[in-house]
Design an enzyme around this catalytic site. Structure first.
Site, mmCIF file in Angstrom:
data_model
loop_
_atom_site.group_PDB
_atom_site.id
_atom_site.type_symbol
_atom_site.label_atom_id
_atom_site.label_comp_id
_atom_site.label_asym_id
_atom_site.label_seq_id
_atom_site.Cartn_x
_atom_site.Cartn_y
_atom_site.Cartn_z
ATOM 1 C CG HIS A 67 -0.286 0.317 2.333
ATOM 2 N ND1 HIS A 67 0.747 -0.360 3.212
ATOM 3 C CD2 HIS A 67 0.083 1.506 3.500
ATOM 4 C CE1 HIS A 67 0.805 0.164 4.324
ATOM 5 N NE2 HIS A 67 0.442 1.686 4.630
HETATM 6 C C1 UD1 Z 1 -1.694 6.473 4.961
HETATM 7 C C2 UD1 Z 1 -0.082 6.989 5.565
HETATM 8 C C3 UD1 Z 1 0.148 5.922 6.413
HETATM 9 C C4 UD1 Z 1 -0.653 4.300 6.146
HETATM 10 C C5 UD1 Z 1 -1.531 4.079 6.424
HETATM 11 C C6 UD1 Z 1 -2.093 2.765 6.632
HETATM 12 C C7 UD1 Z 1 -0.225 9.346 5.122
HETATM 13 C C8 UD1 Z 1 0.859 10.133 4.742
HETATM 14 N N1 UD1 Z 1 0.189 8.023 5.257
HETATM 15 O O1 UD1 Z 1 -1.259 5.818 4.108
HETATM 16 O O2 UD1 Z 1 1.574 6.328 6.469
HETATM 17 O O3 UD1 Z 1 0.482 3.339 6.261
HETATM 18 O O4 UD1 Z 1 -1.878 5.317 5.804
HETATM 19 O O5 UD1 Z 1 -2.618 2.568 6.093
HETATM 20 O O6 UD1 Z 1 -1.135 9.515 6.728
HETATM 21 N N2 UD1 Z 1 -9.238 5.397 1.006
HETATM 22 C C9 UD1 Z 1 -10.227 4.684 1.157
HETATM 23 N N3 UD1 Z 1 -10.848 4.718 1.629
HETATM 24 C C10 UD1 Z 1 -10.658 4.380 3.065
HETATM 25 C C11 UD1 Z 1 -8.881 5.622 3.420
HETATM 26 C C12 UD1 Z 1 -8.434 5.522 1.986
HETATM 27 O O7 UD1 Z 1 -10.229 4.740 -0.447
HETATM 28 O O8 UD1 Z 1 -11.357 4.146 3.466
HETATM 29 C C13 UD1 Z 1 -8.165 5.347 -0.383
HETATM 30 C C14 UD1 Z 1 -8.384 6.877 -0.872
HETATM 31 O O9 UD1 Z 1 -7.970 6.309 -2.553
HETATM 32 C C15 UD1 Z 1 -7.602 8.130 -0.519
HETATM 33 C C16 UD1 Z 1 -5.991 6.555 -0.657
HETATM 34 O O10 UD1 Z 1 -6.672 5.434 -0.115
HETATM 35 O O11 UD1 Z 1 -6.627 8.680 -1.274
HETATM 36 C C17 UD1 Z 1 -4.650 7.192 0.443
HETATM 37 O O12 UD1 Z 1 -5.714 6.930 1.833
HETATM 38 P P1 UD1 Z 1 -4.450 7.978 2.638
HETATM 39 O O13 UD1 Z 1 -5.166 7.595 4.061
HETATM 40 O O14 UD1 Z 1 -4.357 9.790 1.990
HETATM 41 O O15 UD1 Z 1 -2.840 7.403 2.314
HETATM 42 P P2 UD1 Z 1 -2.969 5.642 2.934
HETATM 43 O O16 UD1 Z 1 -2.388 5.643 1.750
HETATM 44 O O17 UD1 Z 1 -4.237 5.077 3.422
HETATM 45 N N1 UDP Z 2 -3.684 -5.249 8.970
HETATM 46 C C1 UDP Z 2 -5.140 -5.169 8.641
HETATM 47 N N2 UDP Z 2 -5.694 -5.598 7.314
HETATM 48 C C2 UDP Z 2 -5.323 -6.196 6.689
HETATM 49 C C3 UDP Z 2 -3.637 -5.480 6.547
HETATM 50 C C4 UDP Z 2 -3.503 -4.953 7.508
HETATM 51 O O1 UDP Z 2 -5.650 -5.951 9.627
HETATM 52 O O2 UDP Z 2 -5.887 -6.517 6.006
HETATM 53 C C5 UDP Z 2 -3.186 -4.620 9.873
HETATM 54 C C6 UDP Z 2 -2.020 -5.238 9.890
HETATM 55 O O3 UDP Z 2 -2.001 -6.673 11.095
HETATM 56 C C7 UDP Z 2 -1.168 -4.216 11.392
HETATM 57 C C8 UDP Z 2 -1.741 -3.480 10.895
HETATM 58 O O4 UDP Z 2 -2.550 -3.587 10.043
HETATM 59 O O5 UDP Z 2 -1.108 -4.574 12.591
HETATM 60 C C9 UDP Z 2 -0.723 -1.857 9.773
HETATM 61 O O6 UDP Z 2 -1.404 -1.537 8.861
HETATM 62 P P1 UDP Z 2 -0.895 -0.443 7.451
HETATM 63 O O7 UDP Z 2 -0.086 -2.046 6.680
HETATM 64 O O8 UDP Z 2 -2.170 -0.122 6.873
HETATM 65 O O9 UDP Z 2 0.165 0.340 7.401
HETATM 66 P P2 UDP Z 2 1.576 0.804 8.620
HETATM 67 O O10 UDP Z 2 1.703 -0.267 9.300
HETATM 68 O O11 UDP Z 2 2.553 -0.111 7.032
HETATM 69 O O12 UDP Z 2 1.633 2.149 8.214
#
Ligand code: UD1
Ligand code: UDP
Length: 380
Positions: free
Chosen positions: A217
């Site tokens: 992601h």
């Molecule tokens: C964010 C964090 C990242 C973390 C990740 C965990 C920042 C800069 N990044 O990244 O550090 O590892 O969360 O998962 O804060 N979207 C949906 N539904 C949702 C959420 C997101 O469709 O419920 C889609 C949207 O298109 C959005 C994109 O995902 O634009 C990115 O979401 P965003 O929260 O901006 O960043 P992440 O890539 O999720």
């Molecule tokens: N996780 C989850 N379901 C998923 C993917 C991740 O519950 O489908 C959990 C995972 O076990 C961990 C946390 O989400 O505890 C990690 O989050 P993510 O990978 O979104 O973000 P990051 O840790 O890279 O910021």
């Protein structure tokens, strides 16, 4: 003592479970108000975790949603400031390195509300990562900085933080701690609940089958046509070479970018593959079941890398560097970025069951209790 905990993204909700649990069990003199920025909002990226991890539902949801970094962070700052003014907490607790973390750090520091940063000190030394910028800025306005690892603690020392303990810490004289990882606390607590409650292995017919677990992601991977293509081509290659399933719970960001960036032939191959199995984002108990039963974990997630280590699984890290240097030093994890050759070689090696060691470097499972006690010492 009143604290406000701010969460927004999936991993922050999960991390918050550990502290909320110890507060409601052992620290009734701490009042915790949970505020959700709304950065993540899909049911399977947010609500599911409050329900299954028994975290009190957020009292306030700021419903900020998705947008560019600037506008998302700005909207959060404005809304978080209002909440802080209304509730006047003794401290605000933030986790990790997302835009929700940064927005809180800016809003709270301007109001002189002490910031408790959990998972501080982690560094990739790559400021092109939005997370690196977020965590550095947050650390430098925080009052209590809790680092999960020794290397994180040392990073703080190298940036000029003093290890001298103050009984009355402040943003100008912060305290830094090496206290272990709240995610490790959680993995211990939820592992048994996962064994009892998750049926994902049955649903995916994996109970007696070997498989690899993968997640992708990070923006560096999802937003580059070349990297995303390399990754998915390599996943298909692994399934074919090893005749092994890859289970991939797909982050919504990646799902959207695959549609936009991947060539239609590759997309068709992915859709028709019997072995590359893409599923919706998993709940935490299901995720633990998948992690505990996988042969190997391939991921760019910070949290999943560590959980691989907690559950003694080898891990291939789809990033150019990691903040969790300890797991690479022990050789149970390999950094591959999106380099297909390295991923294929490491897969081959890890699937041959090499002897791997997983010494305890993430504390003793009591990080959250330590943090709660220290907040009381400082702020009540
Ligand atoms: C964010 C964090 C990242 C973390 C990740 C965990 C920042 C800069 N990044 O990244 O550090 O590892 O969360 O998962 O804060 N979207 C949906 N539904 C949702 C959420 C997101 O469709 O419920 C889609 C949207 O298109 C959005 C994109 O995902 O634009 C990115 O979401 P965003 O929260 O901006 O960043 P992440 O890539 O999720
Ligand atoms: N996780 C989850 N379901 C998923 C993917 C991740 O519950 O489908 C959990 C995972 O076990 C961990 C946390 O989400 O505890 C990690 O989050 P993510 O990978 O979104 O973000 P990051 O840790 O890279 O910021």
């Amino acid at each position: 003592m009143r604290i406000i905990t701010i969460v927004g993204a999936r991993p922050q909700i999960i991390k918050a479970a550990a502290l909320s649990r110890v507060i409601s069990n052992n620290f009734q003199n701490i009042e915790e108000i949970i505020v959700h920025t709304g950065q993540h909002y899909d049911k399977n990226m947010s609500d599911v975790f409050f329900t299954e991890l028994e975290i009190p539902k957020p009292q306030i949801n700021l419903k900020v949603g998705s947008s560019s970094h600037g506008s998302q962070t700005a909207l959060m700052i404005e809304k978080i400031e209002k909440v802080m003014l209304e509730y006047s907490p003794d401290a605000v607790v933030v986790y990790g390195d997302t835009n929700s973390t940064l927005a809180t750090a800016i809003a709270a520091s301007k109001l002189h509300i002490p910031i408790v940063h959990i998972e501080s000190g982690l560094r990739s030394f790559n400021k092109k990562m939005p997370e690196e910028v977020n965590r550095i800025l947050c650390d430098h306005v925080s009052t209590l900085l809790f680092s999960p690892t020794k290397s994180g603690f040392n990073n703080l020392l190298n940036e000029g933080f003093s290890k001298e303990y103050s009984n009355n810490a402040s943003a100008d004289h912060p305290n830094i701690y090496h206290c272990g990882d709240v995610m490790y606390d959680n993995s211990l607590y939820f592992s048994k609940l996962s064994d009892e409650n998750s049926d994902i292995l049955e649903k995916l017919k994996l109970r007696n089958e070997k498989f690899i677990l993968a997640t992708v992601h990070r923006n560096d991977n999802t937003d580059s046509e070349i990297k995303l293509t390399d990754l998915f081509s390599t996943f298909l290659e692994i399934t074919e070479i090893h005749q092994l399933k890859i289970i991939l719970p797909l982050h919504p960001r990646t799902s959207k970018m695959m549609e936009q960036l991947l060539d239609s032939k590759l997309l068709k191959k992915i859709q028709e593959s019997n072995l590359l199995t893409i599923i919706n984002p998993a709940g935490f108990l299901d995720m633990i079941a998948l992690e505990k039963n996988a042969q190997l974990i391939i991921t760019d997630s910070g949290g999943v890398q560590k959980e691989a280590y907690f559950f003694k699984k080898p891990c291939i890290i789809l990033r150019p560097q990691t903040e969790w240097v300890e797991i690479v030093e022990t050789k149970s994890a390999v950094i591959s970025d999106t380099n297909s050759k390295i991923i294929l070689e490491a897969t081959e090696r890890f699937l041959s069951n090499p002897d791997l060691e997983f010494p305890g470097v993430f504390g003793n499972g009591n990080a959250a209790s330590f943090i709660a006690q220290e907040m009381l010492n400082q702020f009540s």
